[in-house]
Design a protein around this motif. Structure first.
Motif, PDB file in Angstrom:
ATOM      1  N   VAL A   6      62.253  15.819 -72.321  1.00  0.00           N
ATOM      2  CA  VAL A   6      62.811  16.595 -72.242  1.00  0.00           C
ATOM      3  C   VAL A   6      62.399  17.669 -71.415  1.00  0.00           C
ATOM      4  CG1 VAL A   6      65.103  17.913 -72.936  1.00  0.00           C
ATOM      5  CG2 VAL A   6      64.894  16.296 -73.957  1.00  0.00           C
ATOM      6  N   GLN A   7      62.494  18.311 -70.253  1.00  0.00           N
ATOM      7  CA  GLN A   7      61.593  19.021 -69.197  1.00  0.00           C
ATOM      8  C   GLN A   7      60.245  19.176 -69.648  1.00  0.00           C
ATOM      9  OE1 GLN A   7      63.841  23.000 -69.006  1.00  0.00           O
ATOM     10  NE2 GLN A   7      62.180  23.862 -69.038  1.00  0.00           N
ATOM     11  N   GLY A   8      59.874  17.886 -69.381  1.00  0.00           N
ATOM     12  CA  GLY A   8      58.335  17.691 -69.200  1.00  0.00           C
ATOM     13  C   GLY A   8      58.502  17.467 -70.960  1.00  0.00           C
ATOM     14  N   LYS A   9      58.939  17.802 -72.260  1.00  0.00           N
ATOM     15  CA  LYS A   9      58.360  17.197 -73.465  1.00  0.00           C
ATOM     16  C   LYS A   9      58.698  15.931 -74.292  1.00  0.00           C
ATOM     17  CE  LYS A   9      57.965  22.910 -74.195  1.00  0.00           C
ATOM     18  NZ  LYS A   9      58.081  24.372 -74.782  1.00  0.00           N
ATOM     19  N   LYS A  10      58.016  15.764 -75.061  1.00  0.00           N
ATOM     20  CA  LYS A  10      58.076  14.556 -75.619  1.00  0.00           C
ATOM     21  C   LYS A  10      59.426  14.516 -77.222  1.00  0.00           C
ATOM     22  CE  LYS A  10      54.486  12.332 -74.110  1.00  0.00           C
ATOM     23  NZ  LYS A  10      53.547  11.192 -74.169  1.00  0.00           N
ATOM     24  N   ILE A  11      60.059  13.463 -77.495  1.00  0.00           N
ATOM     25  CA  ILE A  11      60.404  14.167 -78.579  1.00  0.00           C
ATOM     26  C   ILE A  11      61.420  12.370 -78.478  1.00  0.00           C
ATOM     27  CG2 ILE A  11      63.127  14.605 -76.539  1.00  0.00           C
ATOM     28  CD1 ILE A  11      63.974  16.116 -78.895  1.00  0.00           C
ATOM     29  N   ALA A  21      76.774  27.434 -85.729  1.00  0.00           N
ATOM     30  CA  ALA A  21      75.592  27.218 -86.029  1.00  0.00           C
ATOM     31  C   ALA A  21      75.442  28.447 -87.483  1.00  0.00           C
ATOM     32  CB  ALA A  21      74.940  28.334 -84.403  1.00  0.00           C
ATOM     33  N   TYR A  22      76.181  28.217 -88.080  1.00  0.00           N
ATOM     34  CA  TYR A  22      76.057  29.321 -89.353  1.00  0.00           C
ATOM     35  C   TYR A  22      75.173  29.218 -90.243  1.00  0.00           C
ATOM     36  CZ  TYR A  22      81.096  29.622 -87.730  1.00  0.00           C
ATOM     37  OH  TYR A  22      81.754  30.155 -86.678  1.00  0.00           O
ATOM     38  N   SER A  23      74.823  27.665 -89.950  1.00  0.00           N
ATOM     39  CA  SER A  23      74.045  27.134 -90.946  1.00  0.00           C
ATOM     40  C   SER A  23      72.585  26.900 -90.682  1.00  0.00           C
ATOM     41  CB  SER A  23      74.333  26.558 -92.251  1.00  0.00           C
ATOM     42  OG  SER A  23      74.509  24.965 -91.362  1.00  0.00           O
ATOM     43  N   TYR A  24      72.118  27.205 -89.572  1.00  0.00           N
ATOM     44  CA  TYR A  24      70.985  26.866 -88.896  1.00  0.00           C
ATOM     45  C   TYR A  24      70.278  28.177 -89.492  1.00  0.00           C
ATOM     46  CZ  TYR A  24      67.513  27.724 -84.845  1.00  0.00           C
ATOM     47  OH  TYR A  24      66.615  27.150 -84.110  1.00  0.00           O
ATOM     48  N   LYS A  25      68.648  26.341 -89.571  1.00  0.00           N
ATOM     49  CA  LYS A  25      67.528  26.445 -89.630  1.00  0.00           C
ATOM     50  C   LYS A  25      66.374  26.211 -88.428  1.00  0.00           C
ATOM     51  CE  LYS A  25      69.431  25.431 -94.169  1.00  0.00           C
ATOM     52  NZ  LYS A  25      70.537  23.904 -94.208  1.00  0.00           N
ATOM     53  N   GLU A  26      66.027  27.397 -88.169  1.00  0.00           N
ATOM     54  CA  GLU A  26      64.310  27.642 -86.896  1.00  0.00           C
ATOM     55  C   GLU A  26      64.088  26.279 -87.802  1.00  0.00           C
ATOM     56  OE1 GLU A  26      61.959  30.537 -84.669  1.00  0.00           O
ATOM     57  OE2 GLU A  26      63.793  30.933 -85.889  1.00  0.00           O
ATOM     58  N   ASN A  27      63.257  26.305 -88.673  1.00  0.00           N
ATOM     59  CA  ASN A  27      62.163  25.454 -89.173  1.00  0.00           C
ATOM     60  C   ASN A  27      62.245  23.649 -89.462  1.00  0.00           C
ATOM     61  OD1 ASN A  27      64.347  25.639 -90.931  1.00  0.00           O
ATOM     62  ND2 ASN A  27      62.940  24.987 -93.043  1.00  0.00           N
ATOM     63  N   LEU A  28      63.424  24.057 -88.781  1.00  0.00           N
ATOM     64  CA  LEU A  28      63.769  22.487 -88.550  1.00  0.00           C
ATOM     65  C   LEU A  28      63.715  21.449 -87.819  1.00  0.00           C
ATOM     66  CD1 LEU A  28      66.655  21.888 -91.705  1.00  0.00           C
ATOM     67  CD2 LEU A  28      63.820  20.954 -91.195  1.00  0.00           C
ATOM     68  N   ASP A  29      63.605  22.884 -86.319  1.00  0.00           N
ATOM     69  CA  ASP A  29      63.163  22.689 -84.685  1.00  0.00           C
ATOM     70  C   ASP A  29      62.678  21.435 -84.316  1.00  0.00           C
ATOM     71  OD1 ASP A  29      65.326  24.604 -84.616  1.00  0.00           O
ATOM     72  OD2 ASP A  29      64.180  26.077 -84.032  1.00  0.00           O
ATOM     73  N   VAL A  30      62.890  20.191 -83.912  1.00  0.00           N
ATOM     74  CA  VAL A  30      62.280  19.481 -82.843  1.00  0.00           C
ATOM     75  C   VAL A  30      61.256  20.381 -81.787  1.00  0.00           C
ATOM     76  CG1 VAL A  30      62.121  17.133 -82.674  1.00  0.00           C
ATOM     77  CG2 VAL A  30      63.252  17.793 -84.694  1.00  0.00           C
ATOM     78  N   LEU A  31      62.317  20.518 -81.234  1.00  0.00           N
ATOM     79  CA  LEU A  31      61.960  21.164 -79.543  1.00  0.00           C
ATOM     80  C   LEU A  31      62.451  22.284 -78.580  1.00  0.00           C
ATOM     81  CD1 LEU A  31      60.283  19.934 -76.898  1.00  0.00           C
ATOM     82  CD2 LEU A  31      62.220  19.004 -76.904  1.00  0.00           C
ATOM     83  N   ARG A  32      62.241  22.787 -78.293  1.00  0.00           N
ATOM     84  CA  ARG A  32      62.522  23.586 -77.172  1.00  0.00           C
ATOM     85  C   ARG A  32      62.512  23.576 -76.296  1.00  0.00           C
ATOM     86  NH1 ARG A  32      64.358  29.334 -80.131  1.00  0.00           N
ATOM     87  NH2 ARG A  32      65.109  28.952 -82.025  1.00  0.00           N
ATOM     88  N   VAL A  33      63.359  23.828 -75.159  1.00  0.00           N
ATOM     89  CA  VAL A  33      62.591  24.017 -73.537  1.00  0.00           C
ATOM     90  C   VAL A  33      63.655  25.737 -72.957  1.00  0.00           C
ATOM     91  CG1 VAL A  33      62.373  21.963 -73.559  1.00  0.00           C
ATOM     92  CG2 VAL A  33      64.808  22.126 -73.530  1.00  0.00           C
ATOM     93  N   THR A  34      63.267  25.782 -72.278  1.00  0.00           N
ATOM     94  CA  THR A  34      63.860  27.251 -71.468  1.00  0.00           C
ATOM     95  C   THR A  34      64.338  26.442 -69.793  1.00  0.00           C
ATOM     96  OG1 THR A  34      62.920  28.378 -72.864  1.00  0.00           O
ATOM     97  CG2 THR A  34      63.418  29.578 -70.669  1.00  0.00           C
ATOM     98  N   THR A  35      65.724  26.609 -69.876  1.00  0.00           N
ATOM     99  CA  THR A  35      65.871  26.813 -68.513  1.00  0.00           C
ATOM    100  C   THR A  35      66.238  27.574 -67.713  1.00  0.00           C
ATOM    101  OG1 THR A  35      66.862  24.636 -67.369  1.00  0.00           O
ATOM    102  CG2 THR A  35      67.841  25.694 -69.304  1.00  0.00           C
TER     103      THR A  35
END
Length: 191
Positions: A100-105, A134-148
């Protein structure tokens, strides 16, 4: 005796029909799916195939309507985590490893969130599934972030729309488009 049996049967059928009329109506934000390749759900040649055999990705999401409201910056605040839709958090399933946008997942299912601003969105692929909003969103479970970057759409998009389009000649290269109101983001996804 047969007449009593027929009447009892008709009474049961009538009461069942009456119950069906008490079902709730359509959701305000109906659920939809986007596939890549985009024509998967509309092309009969795919019909006998298992989804993962012919499809690289599937997005399941609810489609809120603009309904005359100011969407980004008001209904969906800037700078805050958003579920990219309504109701349950949007989920993306990659049937094969992707970039995704050059980052592997890795192949798998991910909740899709975004942090929108006026000029760019941070898209977040998160491993915590089956969330409401997104009420119980947990940032520590992010696998990938991209900016567009944010673009303005050519026309007003009443209901949130997510679609894939082919990017170039290679079927394994696509663009995931997220559009709502007059806002559009495009994210390259390759398989």
């Amino acid at each position: 005796m047969k007449l009593i049996g027929v009447l009892a049967y008709l009474l049961i059928c009538f009461s069942t029909t009456t119950e069906a009329q008490k079902l709730r109506g359509l959701d305000k934000s109906p659920m939809d799916m986007a596939y890549y390749p985009d024509d998967f759900a509309h092309d009969r040649k795919f019909a006998p195939a298992k989804v993962g055999d012919k499809v690289f990705a599937r997005v399941t999401y609810s489609r809120p309507a603009k309904n005359g409201r100011e969407v980004f910056g008001k209904l969906t605040p800037y700078g805050k985590v958003w579920r990219v839709g309504a109701n349950e958090a949007t989920e993306v399933k990659f049937f094969t490893d992707a970039t995704v946008q050059g980052k592997k997942i890795k192949a798998g299912v991910y909740s899709l969130y975004a942090i929108p601003t006026e000029t760019e969105w941070t898209l977040i692929f998160n491993s915590d599934l089956d969330q409401w909003g997104a009420y119980s969103y947990k940032e520590n479970l992010d696998v990938l972030r991209v900016t567009t970057p944010v673009k303005k759409s050519d026309e007003l998009v009443e209901n949130l729309t997510i679609q894939f389009k082919k990017a170039g000649d290679n079927v394994k290269e696509s663009i995931m488009i997220i559009a709502w109101d007059n806002t559009l983001v495009e994210v390259p996804v390759a398989f």
